[in-house]
Design a protein around this motif. Structure first.
Motif, PDB file in Angstrom:
ATOM      1  N   GLY A  19       0.792  -1.223   0.000  1.00  0.00           N
ATOM      2  CA  GLY A  19       0.000   0.000   0.000  1.00  0.00           C
ATOM      3  C   GLY A  19       0.823   1.271   0.000  1.00  0.00           C
ATOM      4  O   GLY A  19       0.281   2.363  -0.184  1.00  0.00           O
ATOM      5  N   GLN A  20       2.130   1.135   0.240  1.00  0.00           N
ATOM      6  CA  GLN A  20       2.963   2.324   0.204  1.00  0.00           C
ATOM      7  C   GLN A  20       3.188   2.755  -1.246  1.00  0.00           C
ATOM      8  O   GLN A  20       3.220   1.944  -2.154  1.00  0.00           O
ATOM      9  CB  GLN A  20       4.301   2.063   0.882  1.00  0.00           C
ATOM     10  CG  GLN A  20       4.187   1.755   2.371  1.00  0.00           C
ATOM     11  CD  GLN A  20       5.541   1.735   3.047  1.00  0.00           C
ATOM     12  OE1 GLN A  20       6.406   2.536   2.732  1.00  0.00           O
ATOM     13  NE2 GLN A  20       5.720   0.809   3.973  1.00  0.00           N
ATOM     14  N   ALA A  21       3.334   4.047  -1.455  1.00  0.00           N
ATOM     15  CA  ALA A  21       3.509   4.590  -2.800  1.00  0.00           C
ATOM     16  C   ALA A  21       4.654   5.581  -2.798  1.00  0.00           C
ATOM     17  O   ALA A  21       4.861   6.312  -1.830  1.00  0.00           O
ATOM     18  CB  ALA A  21       2.225   5.274  -3.279  1.00  0.00           C
ATOM     19  N   GLY A  22       5.398   5.593  -3.898  1.00  0.00           N
ATOM     20  CA  GLY A  22       6.472   6.558  -4.066  1.00  0.00           C
ATOM     21  C   GLY A  22       6.039   7.679  -4.983  1.00  0.00           C
ATOM     22  O   GLY A  22       5.005   7.600  -5.667  1.00  0.00           O
ATOM     23  N   GLU A  23       6.842   8.713  -5.026  1.00  0.00           N
ATOM     24  CA  GLU A  23       6.511   9.860  -5.872  1.00  0.00           C
ATOM     25  C   GLU A  23       6.680   9.519  -7.348  1.00  0.00           C
ATOM     26  O   GLU A  23       5.971  10.030  -8.204  1.00  0.00           O
ATOM     27  CB  GLU A  23       7.405  11.040  -5.506  1.00  0.00           C
ATOM     28  CG  GLU A  23       6.993  12.350  -6.140  1.00  0.00           C
ATOM     29  CD  GLU A  23       7.792  13.521  -5.619  1.00  0.00           C
ATOM     30  OE1 GLU A  23       7.514  14.660  -6.035  1.00  0.00           O
ATOM     31  OE2 GLU A  23       8.708  13.302  -4.802  1.00  0.00           O
ATOM     32  N   TRP A  24       7.659   8.638  -7.647  1.00  0.00           N
ATOM     33  CA  TRP A  24       7.938   8.266  -9.031  1.00  0.00           C
ATOM     34  C   TRP A  24       7.587   6.801  -9.218  1.00  0.00           C
ATOM     35  O   TRP A  24       8.267   5.926  -8.707  1.00  0.00           O
ATOM     36  CB  TRP A  24       9.415   8.489  -9.362  1.00  0.00           C
ATOM     37  CG  TRP A  24      10.033   9.690  -8.717  1.00  0.00           C
ATOM     38  CD1 TRP A  24      11.068   9.697  -7.833  1.00  0.00           C
ATOM     39  CD2 TRP A  24       9.662  11.048  -8.904  1.00  0.00           C
ATOM     40  NE1 TRP A  24      11.367  10.972  -7.458  1.00  0.00           N
ATOM     41  CE2 TRP A  24      10.520  11.840  -8.098  1.00  0.00           C
ATOM     42  CE3 TRP A  24       8.690  11.696  -9.661  1.00  0.00           C
ATOM     43  CZ2 TRP A  24      10.429  13.219  -8.028  1.00  0.00           C
ATOM     44  CZ3 TRP A  24       8.591  13.075  -9.594  1.00  0.00           C
ATOM     45  CH2 TRP A  24       9.460  13.817  -8.800  1.00  0.00           C
ATOM     46  N   MET A  25       6.523   6.532  -9.957  1.00  0.00           N
ATOM     47  CA  MET A  25       6.077   5.144 -10.061  1.00  0.00           C
ATOM     48  C   MET A  25       4.995   5.016 -11.127  1.00  0.00           C
ATOM     49  O   MET A  25       4.307   5.982 -11.463  1.00  0.00           O
ATOM     50  CB  MET A  25       5.504   4.673  -8.731  1.00  0.00           C
ATOM     51  CG  MET A  25       4.287   5.485  -8.262  1.00  0.00           C
ATOM     52  SD  MET A  25       3.622   4.945  -6.674  1.00  0.00           S
ATOM     53  CE  MET A  25       3.040   3.303  -7.090  1.00  0.00           C
ATOM     54  N   PRO A  26       4.824   3.802 -11.672  1.00  0.00           N
ATOM     55  CA  PRO A  26       3.620   3.512 -12.448  1.00  0.00           C
ATOM     56  C   PRO A  26       2.467   3.213 -11.498  1.00  0.00           C
ATOM     57  O   PRO A  26       2.677   2.628 -10.428  1.00  0.00           O
ATOM     58  CB  PRO A  26       4.010   2.278 -13.263  1.00  0.00           C
ATOM     59  CG  PRO A  26       5.086   1.632 -12.471  1.00  0.00           C
ATOM     60  CD  PRO A  26       5.798   2.706 -11.706  1.00  0.00           C
ATOM     61  N   TYR A  27       1.279   3.631 -11.871  1.00  0.00           N
ATOM     62  CA  TYR A  27       0.092   3.389 -11.050  1.00  0.00           C
ATOM     63  C   TYR A  27      -0.651   2.176 -11.589  1.00  0.00           C
ATOM     64  O   TYR A  27      -0.908   2.068 -12.793  1.00  0.00           O
ATOM     65  CB  TYR A  27      -0.809   4.626 -11.055  1.00  0.00           C
ATOM     66  CG  TYR A  27      -0.122   5.840 -10.509  1.00  0.00           C
ATOM     67  CD1 TYR A  27      -0.015   6.060  -9.138  1.00  0.00           C
ATOM     68  CD2 TYR A  27       0.451   6.780 -11.368  1.00  0.00           C
ATOM     69  CE1 TYR A  27       0.644   7.179  -8.634  1.00  0.00           C
ATOM     70  CE2 TYR A  27       1.106   7.899 -10.871  1.00  0.00           C
ATOM     71  CZ  TYR A  27       1.195   8.094  -9.509  1.00  0.00           C
ATOM     72  OH  TYR A  27       1.851   9.196  -9.018  1.00  0.00           O
ATOM     73  N   LEU A  28      -0.967   1.237 -10.686  1.00  0.00           N
ATOM     74  CA  LEU A  28      -1.649   0.010 -11.063  1.00  0.00           C
ATOM     75  C   LEU A  28      -2.886  -0.182 -10.209  1.00  0.00           C
ATOM     76  O   LEU A  28      -2.772  -0.209  -8.971  1.00  0.00           O
ATOM     77  CB  LEU A  28      -0.703  -1.186 -10.885  1.00  0.00           C
ATOM     78  CG  LEU A  28       0.598  -1.127 -11.705  1.00  0.00           C
ATOM     79  CD1 LEU A  28       1.484  -2.312 -11.353  1.00  0.00           C
ATOM     80  CD2 LEU A  28       0.310  -1.096 -13.186  1.00  0.00           C
ATOM     81  N   PRO A  29      -4.058  -0.300 -10.829  1.00  0.00           N
ATOM     82  CA  PRO A  29      -4.278  -0.126 -12.264  1.00  0.00           C
ATOM     83  C   PRO A  29      -4.076   1.329 -12.684  1.00  0.00           C
ATOM     84  O   PRO A  29      -4.048   2.228 -11.840  1.00  0.00           O
ATOM     85  CB  PRO A  29      -5.735  -0.552 -12.439  1.00  0.00           C
ATOM     86  CG  PRO A  29      -6.368  -0.218 -11.125  1.00  0.00           C
ATOM     87  CD  PRO A  29      -5.324  -0.506 -10.090  1.00  0.00           C
ATOM     88  N   ALA A  30      -3.956   1.545 -13.990  1.00  0.00           N
ATOM     89  CA  ALA A  30      -3.708   2.896 -14.487  1.00  0.00           C
ATOM     90  C   ALA A  30      -4.816   3.868 -14.084  1.00  0.00           C
ATOM     91  O   ALA A  30      -4.569   5.060 -13.876  1.00  0.00           O
ATOM     92  CB  ALA A  30      -3.549   2.869 -16.007  1.00  0.00           C
ATOM     93  N   SER A  31      -6.014   3.355 -13.936  1.00  0.00           N
ATOM     94  CA  SER A  31      -7.144   4.217 -13.564  1.00  0.00           C
ATOM     95  C   SER A  31      -6.981   4.799 -12.166  1.00  0.00           C
ATOM     96  O   SER A  31      -7.668   5.762 -11.802  1.00  0.00           O
ATOM     97  CB  SER A  31      -8.453   3.432 -13.639  1.00  0.00           C
ATOM     98  OG  SER A  31      -8.404   2.293 -12.798  1.00  0.00           O
TER      99      SER A  31
END
Length: 276
Positions: A19-31
Motif C-alpha cells: 500500500g505504500q507509494a512513491g513519488e515516481w512510479m507507475p500506477y496500477l491499475p492505471a485508472s
C-alpha cells in the motif's frame, strides 16, 4: 525496524510495506493514477506513470492508443524511441521523420516514421512547441565530461544509458537503438547551421501522440544535451496512455500531402494484413 530473521518475519515485513507509494512510479491499475488527463475516461487508461528526473520507462501499447506526456514543472525532457512491437527491427527513423513531411520541427500532425516508410505515431496535440529532432539524447561520455558522472543509478544518468536498460527488458541491446527525438526542450537551426537551445515553454505543457501501429515505447527523462545550465536540470514527467483508434482515411492528416498519404497507406496495409 525491519525484522527479517526468519522466513515468516521476512514475509510479514514485506507485507507490511503493502500500500505504500512513491513519488515516481507507475500506477496500477492505471485508472488509479492521480493525474488523469482532462476529458479522458479513467476506465480507458492503460498507462499512468510519473517518471523521475533522470528516470526512464517503457511500455507496449496497441495500435490506436493515445499517449500523452505532461511537463508539470517546465524542466522535463522526454527523449523518445519507438519500435514496431511485432517486429522490433522496424524502428523510429529520425531522418525520414524530418524528410517525408518536409519539416524538421515537430508539431501537431507531424508523423514519426520508421525506415520502412510507415507512420509509427503522429503528434495529435501540442501545447509546448519546444521539441528537438536534431540532437538525439545524451551519452555516457557526454555526461561524464559535463557532470562528472553518467551511471544509470547516479545523479546524472545519460539518456543513452537509460535506453540501454529499457531496451534490455525487451530483448534488445545498444546496437538496436537509433537516434531519438525529444519533447519539451526546443532546438532551432540558425542561418549558419548552428543549433540553438530554446529551453521549455514553461510549466504545464503537454504533447499527445496517436500510435498508428502496435508500439514498444521507450522514454528517458534526462537533461537535454544542449542545455547550457551547468547543473543536471530535469523535472518530473507524467505519462498516460488510453485506448483509441488509429488515424482513418476520413481524417485530414491522412491525405494532407502525397507523401503522408502514401505512408498512411503503407501503415494501414501492414496492420490490416495482420488483423490489427
Amino acid at each position: 525496524m525491519h525484522l527479517t530473521d526468519s522466513v515468516h518475519s521476512a514475509r510479514d515485513d514485506a507485507r507490511a510495506q503493502g500500500g505504500q507509494a512513491g513519488e515516481w512510479m507507475p500506477y496500477l491499475p492505471a485508472s488509479a493514477g492521480p493525474h488523469c488527463p482532462p476529458g479522458v475516461d479513467r476506465a480507458a487508461l492503460v498507462w499512468a506513470e510519473t517518471v523521475a528526473p533522470g528516470g526512464y520507462t517503457h511500455k507496449v501499447v496497441a495500435r490506436g492508443s493515445r499517449l500523452r506526456f505532461d511537463d508539470p514543472t517546465g524542466d522535463a525532457c522526454a527523449h523518445l524511441l519507438l519500435f514496431n512491437a511485432l517486429e522490433p527491427v522496424e524502428r523510429l527513423n529520425v531522418a525520414d521523420t524530418q524528410k517525408i513531411p518536409w519539416q524538421a520541427y515537430l508539431g501537431v500532425n507531424h508523423p514519426l516514421l520508421s525506415g520502412d516508410g510507415r507512420i509509427m505515431a503522429v503528434v495529435s496535440g501540442d501545447s509546448s512547441g519546444r521539441h528537438d529532432a536534431f540532437c538525439g539524447t545524451t551519452t555516457d561520455a557526454w555526461n561524464a565530461r559535463k557532470y562528472g558522472d553518467a551511471r544509470p543509478e547516479g545523479p546524472s544518468p545519460s539518456g543513452r544509458g537509460l535506453f540501454v536498460k529499457a531496451a534490455a527488458k525487451h530483448g534488445l541491446n545498444r546496437r538496436d537503438l537509433p537516434p531519438s527525438v525529444s519533447f519539451f526542450q526546443g532546438v532551432r537551426v540558425q542561418a549558419d547551421g548552428a543549433l540553438t537551445w530554446q529551453g521549455s515553454a514553461g510549466p504545464g505543457a503537454h504533447v499527445e501522440l496517436v500510435a498508428e501501429m502496435p508500439l514498444l515505447v521507450l522514454v528517458a527523462n534526462v537533461a537535454h544535451p544542449l542545455d547550457p545550465r551547468p547543473g543536471y536540470v530535469v523535472g518530473p514527467l507524467r505519462v498516460h496512455a488510453w485506448r483509441g483508434a488509429a488515424t482513418g482515411p476520413d481524417e485530414e492528416r491522412f491525405t494532407a500531402t502525397p507523401e503522408l498519404h502514401r505512408a498512411y497507406l503503407n501503415t494501414v496495409d501492414y496492420c490490416e494484413a495482420r488483423g490489427l
